[in-house]
Design a protein around this motif. Structure first.
Motif, PDB file in Angstrom:
ATOM      1  N   THR A  80       0.819  -1.214   0.000  1.00 50.35           N
ATOM      2  CA  THR A  80       0.000   0.000   0.000  1.00 50.35           C
ATOM      3  C   THR A  80       0.854   1.266   0.000  1.00 50.35           C
ATOM      4  N   SER A 114       0.098   5.851   0.240  1.00 51.88           N
ATOM      5  CA  SER A 114      -0.864   6.917   0.513  1.00 51.88           C
ATOM      6  C   SER A 114      -0.368   8.150  -0.238  1.00 51.88           C
ATOM      7  N   CYS A 173      -0.393  12.061  -1.617  1.00 53.73           N
ATOM      8  CA  CYS A 173      -0.769  13.425  -1.236  1.00 53.73           C
ATOM      9  C   CYS A 173      -0.516  14.366  -2.412  1.00 53.73           C
ATOM     10  N   ASN A 226      -1.115  12.289   2.897  1.00 55.13           N
ATOM     11  CA  ASN A 226      -2.544  11.990   2.880  1.00 55.13           C
ATOM     12  C   ASN A 226      -2.756  10.564   3.385  1.00 55.13           C
ATOM     13  N   PRO A 227      -3.524  10.371   4.456  1.00 52.67           N
ATOM     14  CA  PRO A 227      -3.700   9.029   5.025  1.00 52.67           C
ATOM     15  C   PRO A 227      -4.636   8.119   4.240  1.00 52.67           C
ATOM     16  N   ASP A 228      -5.127   8.578   3.086  1.00 51.26           N
ATOM     17  CA  ASP A 228      -6.011   7.752   2.261  1.00 51.26           C
ATOM     18  C   ASP A 228      -5.184   6.662   1.583  1.00 51.26           C
ATOM     19  N   GLU A 229      -5.230   5.462   2.148  1.00 56.99           N
ATOM     20  CA  GLU A 229      -4.360   4.358   1.745  1.00 56.99           C
ATOM     21  C   GLU A 229      -4.994   3.542   0.620  1.00 56.99           C
ATOM     22  N   GLN A 263       1.459   4.537   5.360  1.00 61.07           N
ATOM     23  CA  GLN A 263       0.319   5.400   5.667  1.00 61.07           C
ATOM     24  C   GLN A 263       0.686   6.308   6.827  1.00 61.07           C
ATOM     25  N   ARG A 278      -8.046  12.662  -4.106  1.00 65.55           N
ATOM     26  CA  ARG A 278      -7.131  12.012  -5.047  1.00 65.55           C
ATOM     27  C   ARG A 278      -7.661  12.043  -6.474  1.00 65.55           C
TER      28      ARG A 278
END
Length: 319
Positions: A213, A215, A217, A242-245, A279, A297
């Protein structure tokens, strides 16, 4: 008028920082030896005839001289993509060690505040997920990626030594995967590789089974976080990302859909010491800086795709 030196200022991130600090009313000195940077990234600042912007071609592993007063030093000089630091291992180690030493010495002499660009790679292949700033990392110092990981870990140690021993005002940002316009098409990272392959109708190269994975940004969010950190009182490292994994396989499929390509996926062996997860825990950034990423994103990728299409000489997509 604040006066700011940005080393590595002709690179992807450095050039966006030049833009931000010019917009904030600073006089900006952009310093770069162009080993991975490109004056194309800053030519718009020359074209504006802005008397608050100056470019100096210089290797920061040598003595750095800047005449006059200086308020801020942002040390961003370093190869940052795997293809670069694997091809330039000695230069990567030198800029992390000697370059950081020279930048800190300048900040000390000028009584300037220094911000070090560190990286999520200091966490290595992490055993803690998501990664918090108090995690010491899991790094192989003699592996191929160690030249970058350990260069940044050493740079952090030296920065804190100057902060504690000499009283230099320092800030450390740990940067997680960042994307946006001005990325090099050939820099070897997932996003530019996937986009260029998809736009060329080629199979997208996924390493391993794609379950690892990352993340991502958008660069504007990263620059905003860096500016807030520089102007804050926080001397401990701060994650900005950005913590959106998302898994790499899912990300590749997302790029195929975005570009409208009929490309397939091809799988290659996973590189040695490639992190399985990445992440950021951004609690500190949220609480201390009041920062969270604002760009979705999907929107960020569309803006980046427009840039890549232009760079590759492809017609823009009609809205």
């Amino acid at each position: 008028m604040p006066r700011t030196l940005i080393t590595g200022g002709a690179g992807f991130l450095g050039s966006h920082l030049c833009d931000r600090f010019i917009d904030e009313g600073h006089e900006v000195i952009c310093m770069d030896n162009l080993i991975t940077g490109d004056t194309q990234n800053i030519e718009h600042l020359f074209e504006l005839g802005n008397d608050r912007f100056r470019f100096v071609k210089h290797d920061v592993t040598d003595f750095i001289h800047v005449g006059g007063e200086l308020d801020y030093v942002l040390h961003f000089a370093s190869p940052a993509s795997p293809i670069d630091y694997l091809e330039l291992p000695i230069q990567t180690l030198k800029v992390g060690a000697l370059g950081t030493h020279k930048a800190l010495g300048l900040a000390k002499a000028k009584d300037a505040r220094l911000l070090l660009a560190s990286t999520s790679e200091v966490y290595g292949d992490p055993e803690i997920h998501p990664q918090k700033e108090d995690y010491w990392g899991n790094v192989n110092p003699i592996g191929p990626r160690g030249v970058y990981d350990e260069a940044k870990r050493f740079a952090e140690a030296m920065t804190m030594a100057y902060h504690r021993y000499h009283g230099v005002e320092t800030r450390i940002v740990r940067i997680f995967n960042t994307y946006g316009p001005r990325m090099r098409i050939d820099d070897g990272r997932a996003l530019p590789t996937f986009m260029s392959q998809a736009l060329n109708g080629e199979p997208l190269t996924v390493y391993g089974d794609g379950s690892q994975t990352r993340s991502f940004c958008f660069v504007d969010d990263l620059v905003d976080g860096i500016f807030r950190l520089l102007m804050s009182d926080e001397s401990d490292p701060v994650n900005i990302g950005n913590p959106d994994e998302i898994t790499i396989k899912e990300f590749a499929e997302e790029i195929i859909e975005l570009t409208g390509s009929d490309s397939s996926l091809t799988f290659e062996p996973l590189p040695k010491d490639d992190p399985q997860v990445r992440q950021p825990d951004i609690t500190r950034a949220r609480e201390v800086l009041g920062w969270t990423p604002a760009v979705d994103r999907k929107d960020g990728l569309k803006r980046t795709l427009d840039y890549f299409r232009k760079e590759m000489g492809l017609a823009p997509v009609e809205a």
